[in-house]
Design a protein around this motif. Structure first.
Motif, PDB file in Angstrom:
ATOM      1  N   GLY A 104      69.046  21.651  26.720  1.00  0.00           N
ATOM      2  CA  GLY A 104      69.925  21.675  27.868  1.00  0.00           C
ATOM      3  C   GLY A 104      71.341  22.089  27.528  1.00  0.00           C
ATOM      4  O   GLY A 104      72.092  22.537  28.392  1.00  0.00           O
ATOM      5  N   PHE A 105      71.720  21.939  26.255  1.00  0.00           N
ATOM      6  CA  PHE A 105      73.045  22.343  25.832  1.00  0.00           C
ATOM      7  C   PHE A 105      73.125  23.831  25.511  1.00  0.00           C
ATOM      8  O   PHE A 105      74.209  24.381  25.333  1.00  0.00           O
ATOM      9  CB  PHE A 105      73.472  21.554  24.585  1.00  0.00           C
ATOM     10  N   MET A 106      71.978  24.464  25.393  1.00  0.00           N
ATOM     11  CA  MET A 106      71.953  25.839  24.928  1.00  0.00           C
ATOM     12  C   MET A 106      72.012  26.842  26.074  1.00  0.00           C
ATOM     13  O   MET A 106      71.423  26.653  27.122  1.00  0.00           O
ATOM     14  CB  MET A 106      70.668  26.094  24.131  1.00  0.00           C
ATOM     15  N   ASP A 107      72.716  27.899  25.840  1.00  0.00           N
ATOM     16  CA  ASP A 107      72.687  29.052  26.735  1.00  0.00           C
ATOM     17  C   ASP A 107      71.630  29.993  26.160  1.00  0.00           C
ATOM     18  O   ASP A 107      71.804  30.547  25.081  1.00  0.00           O
ATOM     19  CB  ASP A 107      74.051  29.740  26.769  1.00  0.00           C
ATOM     20  N   GLU A 108      70.526  30.148  26.858  1.00  0.00           N
ATOM     21  CA  GLU A 108      69.396  30.893  26.311  1.00  0.00           C
ATOM     22  C   GLU A 108      69.738  32.352  26.000  1.00  0.00           C
ATOM     23  O   GLU A 108      69.137  32.970  25.137  1.00  0.00           O
ATOM     24  CB  GLU A 108      68.217  30.831  27.295  1.00  0.00           C
ATOM     25  N   LYS A 109      70.701  32.926  26.709  1.00  0.00           N
ATOM     26  CA  LYS A 109      71.015  34.338  26.511  1.00  0.00           C
ATOM     27  C   LYS A 109      71.783  34.592  25.224  1.00  0.00           C
ATOM     28  O   LYS A 109      71.542  35.577  24.531  1.00  0.00           O
ATOM     29  CB  LYS A 109      71.819  34.853  27.711  1.00  0.00           C
ATOM     30  N   ILE A 110      72.730  33.685  24.913  1.00  0.00           N
ATOM     31  CA  ILE A 110      73.569  33.946  23.734  1.00  0.00           C
ATOM     32  C   ILE A 110      73.369  32.931  22.616  1.00  0.00           C
ATOM     33  O   ILE A 110      73.880  33.096  21.516  1.00  0.00           O
ATOM     34  CB  ILE A 110      75.066  33.985  24.112  1.00  0.00           C
ATOM     35  N   GLY A 111      72.605  31.871  22.906  1.00  0.00           N
ATOM     36  CA  GLY A 111      72.296  30.920  21.852  1.00  0.00           C
ATOM     37  C   GLY A 111      73.405  29.959  21.515  1.00  0.00           C
ATOM     38  O   GLY A 111      73.318  29.234  20.533  1.00  0.00           O
ATOM     39  N   LEU A 112      74.483  29.941  22.290  1.00  0.00           N
ATOM     40  CA  LEU A 112      75.566  28.986  22.050  1.00  0.00           C
ATOM     41  C   LEU A 112      75.521  27.884  23.103  1.00  0.00           C
ATOM     42  O   LEU A 112      74.742  27.927  24.042  1.00  0.00           O
ATOM     43  CB  LEU A 112      76.920  29.705  22.075  1.00  0.00           C
ATOM     44  N   TYR A 113      76.392  26.909  22.928  1.00  0.00           N
ATOM     45  CA  TYR A 113      76.329  25.737  23.777  1.00  0.00           C
ATOM     46  C   TYR A 113      77.191  25.850  25.019  1.00  0.00           C
ATOM     47  O   TYR A 113      78.260  26.430  25.005  1.00  0.00           O
ATOM     48  CB  TYR A 113      76.743  24.500  22.967  1.00  0.00           C
ATOM     49  N   ARG A 114      76.710  25.273  26.074  1.00  0.00           N
ATOM     50  CA  ARG A 114      77.427  25.277  27.333  1.00  0.00           C
ATOM     51  C   ARG A 114      78.637  24.349  27.254  1.00  0.00           C
ATOM     52  O   ARG A 114      78.579  23.301  26.644  1.00  0.00           O
ATOM     53  CB  ARG A 114      76.503  24.798  28.464  1.00  0.00           C
ATOM     54  N   GLU A 115      79.690  24.723  27.929  1.00  0.00           N
ATOM     55  CA  GLU A 115      80.910  23.935  27.866  1.00  0.00           C
ATOM     56  C   GLU A 115      80.946  22.819  28.905  1.00  0.00           C
ATOM     57  O   GLU A 115      81.630  21.822  28.728  1.00  0.00           O
ATOM     58  CB  GLU A 115      82.129  24.844  28.059  1.00  0.00           C
ATOM     59  N   ASN A 116      80.208  22.962  29.991  1.00  0.00           N
ATOM     60  CA  ASN A 116      80.352  22.038  31.108  1.00  0.00           C
ATOM     61  C   ASN A 116      79.235  20.996  31.179  1.00  0.00           C
ATOM     62  O   ASN A 116      78.872  20.541  32.250  1.00  0.00           O
ATOM     63  CB  ASN A 116      80.406  22.834  32.424  1.00  0.00           C
ATOM     64  N   THR A 117      78.702  20.648  30.052  1.00  0.00           N
ATOM     65  CA  THR A 117      77.656  19.629  30.013  1.00  0.00           C
ATOM     66  C   THR A 117      78.311  18.255  29.946  1.00  0.00           C
ATOM     67  O   THR A 117      79.317  18.077  29.293  1.00  0.00           O
ATOM     68  CB  THR A 117      76.776  19.833  28.766  1.00  0.00           C
ATOM     69  N   ASN A 118      77.728  17.285  30.642  1.00  0.00           N
ATOM     70  CA  ASN A 118      78.237  15.925  30.538  1.00  0.00           C
ATOM     71  C   ASN A 118      78.079  15.442  29.100  1.00  0.00           C
ATOM     72  O   ASN A 118      76.997  15.520  28.521  1.00  0.00           O
ATOM     73  CB  ASN A 118      77.470  14.998  31.494  1.00  0.00           C
ATOM     74  N   ILE A 119      79.160  14.905  28.550  1.00  0.00           N
ATOM     75  CA  ILE A 119      79.171  14.569  27.134  1.00  0.00           C
ATOM     76  C   ILE A 119      78.941  13.077  26.928  1.00  0.00           C
ATOM     77  O   ILE A 119      79.566  12.234  27.576  1.00  0.00           O
ATOM     78  CB  ILE A 119      80.519  14.962  26.496  1.00  0.00           C
ATOM     79  N   ASN A 120      78.026  12.758  26.036  1.00  0.00           N
ATOM     80  CA  ASN A 120      77.780  11.390  25.609  1.00  0.00           C
ATOM     81  C   ASN A 120      78.201  11.316  24.143  1.00  0.00           C
ATOM     82  O   ASN A 120      77.616  11.987  23.285  1.00  0.00           O
ATOM     83  CB  ASN A 120      76.294  11.047  25.780  1.00  0.00           C
ATOM     84  N   ILE A 121      79.207  10.506  23.832  1.00  0.00           N
ATOM     85  CA  ILE A 121      79.769  10.493  22.481  1.00  0.00           C
ATOM     86  C   ILE A 121      78.765   9.986  21.449  1.00  0.00           C
ATOM     87  O   ILE A 121      78.714  10.496  20.326  1.00  0.00           O
ATOM     88  CB  ILE A 121      81.058   9.638  22.440  1.00  0.00           C
ATOM     89  N   LYS A 122      77.937   9.010  21.812  1.00  0.00           N
ATOM     90  CA  LYS A 122      76.915   8.539  20.878  1.00  0.00           C
ATOM     91  C   LYS A 122      75.975   9.674  20.488  1.00  0.00           C
ATOM     92  O   LYS A 122      75.591   9.814  19.333  1.00  0.00           O
ATOM     93  CB  LYS A 122      76.116   7.388  21.492  1.00  0.00           C
ATOM     94  N   GLU A 123      75.610  10.491  21.480  1.00  0.00           N
ATOM     95  CA  GLU A 123      74.745  11.637  21.205  1.00  0.00           C
ATOM     96  C   GLU A 123      75.438  12.633  20.290  1.00  0.00           C
ATOM     97  O   GLU A 123      74.831  13.153  19.347  1.00  0.00           O
ATOM     98  CB  GLU A 123      74.349  12.328  22.513  1.00  0.00           C
ATOM     99  N   MET A 124      76.706  12.901  20.572  1.00  0.00           N
ATOM    100  CA  MET A 124      77.443  13.875  19.769  1.00  0.00           C
ATOM    101  C   MET A 124      77.622  13.405  18.328  1.00  0.00           C
ATOM    102  O   MET A 124      77.544  14.193  17.388  1.00  0.00           O
ATOM    103  CB  MET A 124      78.812  14.151  20.394  1.00  0.00           C
ATOM    104  N   LEU A 125      77.879  12.111  18.146  1.00  0.00           N
ATOM    105  CA  LEU A 125      78.009  11.570  16.786  1.00  0.00           C
ATOM    106  C   LEU A 125      76.711  11.740  16.008  1.00  0.00           C
ATOM    107  O   LEU A 125      76.716  12.157  14.840  1.00  0.00           O
ATOM    108  CB  LEU A 125      78.399  10.090  16.840  1.00  0.00           C
ATOM    109  N   GLU A 126      75.592  11.413  16.654  1.00  0.00           N
ATOM    110  CA  GLU A 126      74.303  11.539  15.970  1.00  0.00           C
ATOM    111  C   GLU A 126      73.943  12.996  15.718  1.00  0.00           C
ATOM    112  O   GLU A 126      73.385  13.344  14.674  1.00  0.00           O
ATOM    113  CB  GLU A 126      73.191  10.852  16.769  1.00  0.00           C
ATOM    114  N   LEU A 127      74.255  13.845  16.676  1.00  0.00           N
ATOM    115  CA  LEU A 127      73.972  15.273  16.512  1.00  0.00           C
ATOM    116  C   LEU A 127      74.795  15.844  15.366  1.00  0.00           C
ATOM    117  O   LEU A 127      74.306  16.635  14.552  1.00  0.00           O
ATOM    118  CB  LEU A 127      74.282  16.008  17.817  1.00  0.00           C
ATOM    119  N   PHE A 128      76.058  15.430  15.277  1.00  0.00           N
ATOM    120  CA  PHE A 128      76.932  15.876  14.196  1.00  0.00           C
ATOM    121  C   PHE A 128      76.385  15.415  12.843  1.00  0.00           C
ATOM    122  O   PHE A 128      76.312  16.196  11.884  1.00  0.00           O
ATOM    123  CB  PHE A 128      78.339  15.311  14.411  1.00  0.00           C
ATOM    124  N   GLU A 129      75.986  14.139  12.755  1.00  0.00           N
ATOM    125  CA  GLU A 129      75.436  13.613  11.496  1.00  0.00           C
ATOM    126  C   GLU A 129      74.136  14.332  11.131  1.00  0.00           C
ATOM    127  O   GLU A 129      73.917  14.692   9.971  1.00  0.00           O
ATOM    128  CB  GLU A 129      75.190  12.110  11.625  1.00  0.00           C
TER     129      GLU A 129
END
Length: 226
Positions: A104-129
């Motif tokens: 859901g974070f991916m833009d299928e055409k360019i393969g980068l992440y969408r900017e306007n996604t609702n952000i969950n910090i716990k998810e971002m921390l785990e994704l970063f790790e």
């Protein structure tokens, strides 16, 4: 008196270990199990629960062929991916990229992440790790780290409460995979103490264990300097 004090410490430690083993046995689902294992690792107690950790991970691995399903949130999927890789299990990047939340974070055409996604910090921390556990050729994790999770976490700091902001800053300074674990234990004890889901037995065991190990290290240092 020192000997009796040592005996009392040992009695307390053994009691608390049994309490934590009960927590392992009573974990209600895989998420609770993953979070318990993660806390045990970060608090420097993993060697005391090697068997419980292995049995728990073996059970989850054997009951879920993919380990993950599209219904699981990104936090759970990333935490699962990170812990299995940290503990030496063969786990495919597929389980992370197959998550609906991840895609859901991916833009299928360019393969980068969408900017306007609702952000969950716990998810971002785990994704970063999790992004620091990529194997050769798993370039998507570099994209996750460089173009999305790092920037998102940095931008979020000013809007977070102080405790969560400290966690974000700590992770961005150096991910757990690159830290010397023991030198990070005291920080995690202080952080865990403020966690609303903190387990008192696990916290007390971590404090006792830390104090015992520190006392031994200080004693060895004094003796070696004589």
């Amino acid at each position: 008196m020192v000997f009796l004090q040592g005996q009392e410490y040992e009695r307390q430690v053994q009691k608390l270990k049994e309490d934590v083993r009960i927590i392992f046995a009573n974990a209600v689902d895989s998420v609770a199990t993953f979070e318990l294992i993660d806390s045990v690792n970060k608090l420097g107690l993993a060697k005391h629960f090697d068997m419980e950790i292995k049995e728990a991970l073996d059970t989850i691995a054997s009951t879920k062929k993919k380990i993950s399903s599209p219904e699981e949130d990104l936090y759970t999927t990333a935490l699962c991916f990170r812990l299995f890789r940290q503990h030496g299990y063969e786990v495919s990047l597929y389980i992370l990229c197959n998550s609906d939340m991840f895609r859901g974070f991916m833009d299928e055409k360019i393969g980068l992440y969408r900017e306007n996604t609702n952000i969950n910090i716990k998810e971002m921390l785990e994704l970063f790790e999790a992004s620091h556990l990529g194997l050769e050729g798993e370039n998507i994790l570099d994209v996750v780290r460089e173009y999305f999770s790092t920037a998102t976490l940095k931008e979020s700091i000013s809007s977070l409460d102080s405790d969560l902001a400290k966690q974000v800053v700590h992770v961005l300074e150096l991910p757990s995979q690159r830290r010397v674990q023991w030198f990070d234990v005291k920080w995690h004890i202080i952080s865990y103490e403020k966690d609303s889901h903190m387990n008192s037995s696990l916290l007390e065991l971590a404090k006792l264990h830390f104090n015992i190990v520190q006392a031994i290290l200080q004693k060895d240092l004094r003796e070696s300097s004589r």
